[in-house]
Design a protein around this motif. Structure first.
Motif, PDB file in Angstrom:
ATOM      1  N   LYS A   1      21.325  36.315  -7.215  1.00 13.04           N
ATOM      2  CA  LYS A   1      20.779  37.340  -8.104  1.00 13.04           C
ATOM      3  C   LYS A   1      21.062  38.760  -7.622  1.00 13.04           C
ATOM      4  CE  LYS A   1      18.244  36.447 -11.129  1.00 13.04           C
ATOM      5  NZ  LYS A   1      18.448  36.239 -12.568  1.00 13.04           N
ATOM      6  N   ALA A   2      21.107  38.961  -6.311  1.00 10.46           N
ATOM      7  CA  ALA A   2      21.314  40.308  -5.781  1.00 10.46           C
ATOM      8  C   ALA A   2      21.706  40.214  -4.316  1.00 10.46           C
ATOM      9  CB  ALA A   2      20.048  41.161  -5.952  1.00 10.46           C
ATOM     10  N   ALA A   3      22.234  41.310  -3.795  1.00 13.06           N
ATOM     11  CA  ALA A   3      22.647  41.354  -2.390  1.00 13.06           C
ATOM     12  C   ALA A   3      22.541  42.771  -1.853  1.00 13.06           C
ATOM     13  CB  ALA A   3      24.085  40.837  -2.240  1.00 13.06           C
ATOM     14  N   ALA A   4      22.137  42.874  -0.592  1.00 14.16           N
ATOM     15  CA  ALA A   4      22.080  44.155   0.115  1.00 14.16           C
ATOM     16  C   ALA A   4      22.839  44.004   1.417  1.00 14.16           C
ATOM     17  CB  ALA A   4      20.623  44.561   0.393  1.00 14.16           C
ATOM     18  N   LEU A   5      23.916  44.760   1.571  1.00 14.42           N
ATOM     19  CA  LEU A   5      24.717  44.657   2.780  1.00 14.42           C
ATOM     20  C   LEU A   5      25.383  45.992   3.074  1.00 14.42           C
ATOM     21  CD1 LEU A   5      28.050  42.959   1.824  1.00 14.42           C
ATOM     22  CD2 LEU A   5      26.136  42.864   0.272  1.00 14.42           C
ATOM     23  N   GLU A   6      25.673  46.194   4.350  1.00 16.56           N
ATOM     24  CA  GLU A   6      26.337  47.421   4.768  1.00 16.56           C
ATOM     25  C   GLU A   6      27.855  47.261   4.659  1.00 16.56           C
ATOM     26  OE1 GLU A   6      24.951  48.240   8.674  1.00 16.56           O
ATOM     27  OE2 GLU A   6      22.922  48.777   8.032  1.00 16.56           O
ATOM     28  N   ARG A   7      28.556  48.343   4.899  1.00 13.52           N
ATOM     29  CA  ARG A   7      30.017  48.329   4.828  1.00 13.52           C
ATOM     30  C   ARG A   7      30.594  47.358   5.865  1.00 13.52           C
ATOM     31  NH1 ARG A   7      33.542  51.940   2.629  1.00 13.52           N
ATOM     32  NH2 ARG A   7      31.805  53.367   2.227  1.00 13.52           N
ATOM     33  N   TRP A   8      31.632  46.654   5.490  1.00 11.04           N
ATOM     34  CA  TRP A   8      32.236  45.658   6.361  1.00 11.04           C
ATOM     35  C   TRP A   8      32.808  46.285   7.633  1.00 11.04           C
ATOM     36  CZ3 TRP A   8      37.388  46.072   7.689  1.00 11.04           C
ATOM     37  CH2 TRP A   8      38.178  46.897   6.895  1.00 11.04           C
ATOM     38  N   THR A   9      32.931  45.475   8.657  1.00 12.53           N
ATOM     39  CA  THR A   9      33.563  45.881   9.911  1.00 12.53           C
ATOM     40  C   THR A   9      34.653  44.871  10.247  1.00 12.53           C
ATOM     41  OG1 THR A   9      31.897  44.666  11.194  1.00 12.53           O
ATOM     42  CG2 THR A   9      31.483  47.003  10.776  1.00 12.53           C
ATOM     43  N   PRO A  10      35.693  45.276  10.987  1.00  9.60           N
ATOM     44  CA  PRO A  10      36.775  44.342  11.308  1.00  9.60           C
ATOM     45  C   PRO A  10      36.374  43.343  12.373  1.00  9.60           C
ATOM     46  CG  PRO A  10      37.177  46.465  12.341  1.00  9.60           C
ATOM     47  CD  PRO A  10      35.964  46.643  11.487  1.00  9.60           C
ATOM     48  N   GLN A  11      36.912  42.134  12.260  1.00 11.64           N
ATOM     49  CA  GLN A  11      36.680  41.086  13.240  1.00 11.64           C
ATOM     50  C   GLN A  11      38.005  40.420  13.567  1.00 11.64           C
ATOM     51  OE1 GLN A  11      34.527  39.785  15.223  1.00 11.64           O
ATOM     52  NE2 GLN A  11      35.591  37.884  15.692  1.00 11.64           N
TER      53      GLN A  11
ATOM     54  N   GLU B   1      15.775  44.152 -13.226  1.00 11.08           N
ATOM     55  CA  GLU B   1      16.598  44.167 -14.429  1.00 11.08           C
ATOM     56  C   GLU B   1      16.808  45.605 -14.893  1.00 11.08           C
ATOM     57  OE1 GLU B   1      18.021  41.697 -15.926  1.00 11.08           O
ATOM     58  OE2 GLU B   1      17.023  39.873 -15.171  1.00 11.08           O
ATOM     59  N   LEU B   2      17.978  45.884 -15.447  1.00  9.74           N
ATOM     60  CA  LEU B   2      18.267  47.195 -16.004  1.00  9.74           C
ATOM     61  C   LEU B   2      17.640  47.339 -17.392  1.00  9.74           C
ATOM     62  CD1 LEU B   2      22.033  47.587 -15.057  1.00  9.74           C
ATOM     63  CD2 LEU B   2      20.131  48.904 -14.116  1.00  9.74           C
ATOM     64  N   GLY B   3      17.387  48.580 -17.761  1.00 13.02           N
ATOM     65  CA  GLY B   3      16.904  48.844 -19.112  1.00 13.02           C
ATOM     66  C   GLY B   3      18.014  48.656 -20.131  1.00 13.02           C
ATOM     67  N   GLU B   4      17.669  48.699 -21.404  1.00 19.23           N
ATOM     68  CA  GLU B   4      18.639  48.456 -22.473  1.00 19.23           C
ATOM     69  C   GLU B   4      19.768  49.477 -22.479  1.00 19.23           C
ATOM     70  OE1 GLU B   4      16.645  48.235 -26.177  1.00 19.23           O
ATOM     71  OE2 GLU B   4      15.512  46.413 -25.675  1.00 19.23           O
ATOM     72  N   GLU B   5      19.475  50.696 -22.109  1.00 22.07           N
ATOM     73  CA  GLU B   5      20.484  51.752 -22.147  1.00 22.07           C
ATOM     74  C   GLU B   5      21.084  52.041 -20.765  1.00 22.07           C
ATOM     75  OE1 GLU B   5      18.763  55.174 -23.921  1.00 22.07           O
ATOM     76  OE2 GLU B   5      18.441  54.222 -25.879  1.00 22.07           O
ATOM     77  N   ASP B   6      20.729  51.221 -19.794  1.00 27.06           N
ATOM     78  CA  ASP B   6      21.255  51.413 -18.437  1.00 27.06           C
ATOM     79  C   ASP B   6      22.444  50.486 -18.199  1.00 27.06           C
ATOM     80  OD1 ASP B   6      19.209  53.220 -17.941  1.00 27.06           O
ATOM     81  OD2 ASP B   6      17.851  51.650 -17.224  1.00 27.06           O
TER      82      ASP B   6
ATOM     83  N   LEU C   1      22.044  41.657 -10.113  1.00 28.81           N
ATOM     84  CA  LEU C   1      21.066  42.708 -10.357  1.00 28.81           C
ATOM     85  C   LEU C   1      21.221  43.846  -9.354  1.00 28.81           C
ATOM     86  CD1 LEU C   1      17.849  40.569 -10.992  1.00 28.81           C
ATOM     87  CD2 LEU C   1      19.451  41.502 -12.671  1.00 28.81           C
ATOM     88  N   PRO C   2      21.001  45.080  -9.786  1.00 22.59           N
ATOM     89  CA  PRO C   2      21.009  46.212  -8.848  1.00 22.59           C
ATOM     90  C   PRO C   2      19.700  46.263  -8.068  1.00 22.59           C
ATOM     91  CG  PRO C   2      20.513  46.989 -11.048  1.00 22.59           C
ATOM     92  CD  PRO C   2      20.805  45.516 -11.183  1.00 22.59           C
TER      93      PRO C   2
ATOM     94  N   TRP D   1      19.506  37.584  -2.379  1.00 20.44           N
ATOM     95  CA  TRP D   1      18.411  37.033  -3.165  1.00 20.44           C
ATOM     96  C   TRP D   1      18.928  35.913  -4.054  1.00 20.44           C
ATOM     97  CZ3 TRP D   1      18.630  41.994  -1.600  1.00 20.44           C
ATOM     98  CH2 TRP D   1      17.455  42.614  -1.136  1.00 20.44           C
ATOM     99  N   PHE D   2      18.202  34.792  -4.093  1.00 24.01           N
ATOM    100  CA  PHE D   2      18.610  33.645  -4.894  1.00 24.01           C
ATOM    101  C   PHE D   2      17.445  33.141  -5.740  1.00 24.01           C
ATOM    102  CE2 PHE D   2      21.430  33.556  -1.219  1.00 24.01           C
ATOM    103  CZ  PHE D   2      22.672  33.274  -1.776  1.00 24.01           C
ATOM    104  N   GLU D   3      17.805  32.586  -6.882  1.00 22.60           N
ATOM    105  CA  GLU D   3      16.855  31.841  -7.707  1.00 22.60           C
ATOM    106  C   GLU D   3      17.192  30.360  -7.558  1.00 22.60           C
ATOM    107  OE1 GLU D   3      15.201  31.744 -12.327  1.00 22.60           O
ATOM    108  OE2 GLU D   3      17.056  32.783 -11.830  1.00 22.60           O
TER     109      GLU D   3
END
Length: 389
Positions: free
Chosen positions: A308-318, A115-120, A129-130, A342-344
């Motif tokens: 909740k969140a995701a981590a992925l690289e730059r897309w490639t053509p298919q 979670e981000l802080g209040e001022e972020d 989420l980042p 990530w999932f809840e």
């Protein structure tokens, strides 16, 4: 589903043709995407069954024939197929694992949603989420193996971070790519045609040896499955019609007996995609609602997951060739393998039977993409309470 080991006899050429002026490097040698493996396996399946490629009914049947994979398998020298186990299976490096050089050694640092802080603030979609590094480190990111042993990925997902040395030892770092220069020859004059020169970079299916002077003693084969019987012993795979040996096997990741219960207890899960993935909405699965970020994965009836969140690289053509209409397919955006989401789990929607359906399931948008082997998912328990604590 019948599983096979595909062992290339030469370096694989996968979409590597390029102008001569371009620089060839290790990144130019590519592992075959699911569509390449699906087309090759369906081809040998059709030939095994005596199908006619001019018969529309046969073509329709081939398109509906499901294919899973590809993964990779590292095989020590003089080891037979019957001696292989899940310890030999290789999977793409998870995107949330990063290599850093720190205090004279290379370590693996994970990313986690917080979670981000209040001022972020950030420009991610509302509710997403980042990701932050799991530890503060004053080091530089470095390159490392793009293929991990399956056992190291499972350990990573349970919080047991493998050492970089173990990842290198158990994973796969290919030897230098096989770079070849090609020219076009005039059949009348037998001279080269001016300006018609290009290079190919072939993927060497060997483990890089510890010493540059030694010869590799571990080869790598491709593991894939098809919903049909293949009786041929060889096939063409990739560019230049290079040959690959076909060997039936019983090798495939098995689901742990307590897997579903662990995810229910944790209240969340991660999905790591072991093959490239195609979603209609780009990075976001179509089965996830854009506003609530909640949805039911393909193949499930009651299970609801909140992204909740995701981590992925730059897309490639298919793209590819549509055999039914004899025309090229439109280019699509492909998420590289290793992407992690990530999932809840929405309370009250999960059962062990529902969660079991996610194990090594194909979760793309669209039946044909799933049948072609895209979006092969590995679900693992993830506790949000421990993360926020």
């Amino acid at each position: 589903m019948n599983y096979f080991l595909l062992s290339p006899r030469d370096p694989l050429i996968i979409r590597s043709s390029r102008p001569f002026e371009a620089i060839s490097d290790a990144d130019a040698a590519k592992f075959p995407p699911p569509s390449t493996i699906a087309g090759a396996l369906r081809n040998v399946y059709a030939r095994s069954q005596g199908m006619n490629f001019d018969n529309k009914a046969h073509i329709k049947q081939l398109f509906e024939c499901s294919v899973t994979g590809p993964l990779a398998v590292k095989i020590p020298k003089d080891t037979s197929v019957n001696e292989l186990s899940e310890a030999n299976i290789l999977v793409p490096k998870p995107t949330d694992a990063q290599y850093f050089r720190f205090e004279g050694e290379t370590i693996i640092v994970g990313m986690q949603p917080l979670e981000l802080g209040e001022e972020d603030g950030c420009d991610l979609p509302k509710g997403l989420l980042p990701l932050f590094l799991s530890q503060n480190i004053n080091g530089k990111p470095v390159k490392g193996p793009r293929w991990w042993a399956l056992k190291d990925l499972l350990a990573w997902r349970t919080g047991n971070v493998p050492s970089f040395k173990d990842v290198v030892k158990n994973g796969w770092t290919p030897t230098e790519p096989d770079v070849r220069t090609h020219i076009e020859r005039d059949n009348k004059t037998l001279n080269s045609v001016e300006g018609q020169i290009f290079q190919t970079a072939g993927l060497t299916m060997w483990q890089q040896p510890d010493c540059a002077a030694s010869f590799p003693n571990e080869k790598v084969s491709i593991l894939a499955g098809i919903d049909g019987d293949v009786t041929l012993k060889a096939m063409n795979l990739g560019g230049e019609r290079r040959l690959a040996e076909i060997q039936p096997c019983e090798l495939w990741p098995t689901c742990p007996s307590d897997h579903g219960q662990d995810m229910i207890k944790a209240g969340g899960l991660t999905l790591t995609f072991l093959t490239p993935t195609i979603f209609a909405q780009g990075w976001r699965p179509k089965w996830i609602n854009e506003d609530s970020l909640i949805g039911t994965p393909p193949g499930c009836q009651t299970l609801q997951l909140k992204l909740k969140a995701a981590a992925l690289e730059r897309w490639t053509p298919q793209s590819g060739w549509d055999l039914a209409i004899n025309k090229p397919r439109a280019t699509e955006l492909m998420i590289p393998a290793g992407a992690t989401y990530w999932f809840e789990i929405v309370p009250g929607t999960a059962t062990k039977q529902e969660l079991a359906r996610l194990w090594m399931a194909h979760l793309c948008d669209g039946t044909q993409h799933n049948s072609n082997g895209f979006g092969l998912a590995l679900p693992m328990a993830y506790s949000w309470h421990e993360t926020q604590d």
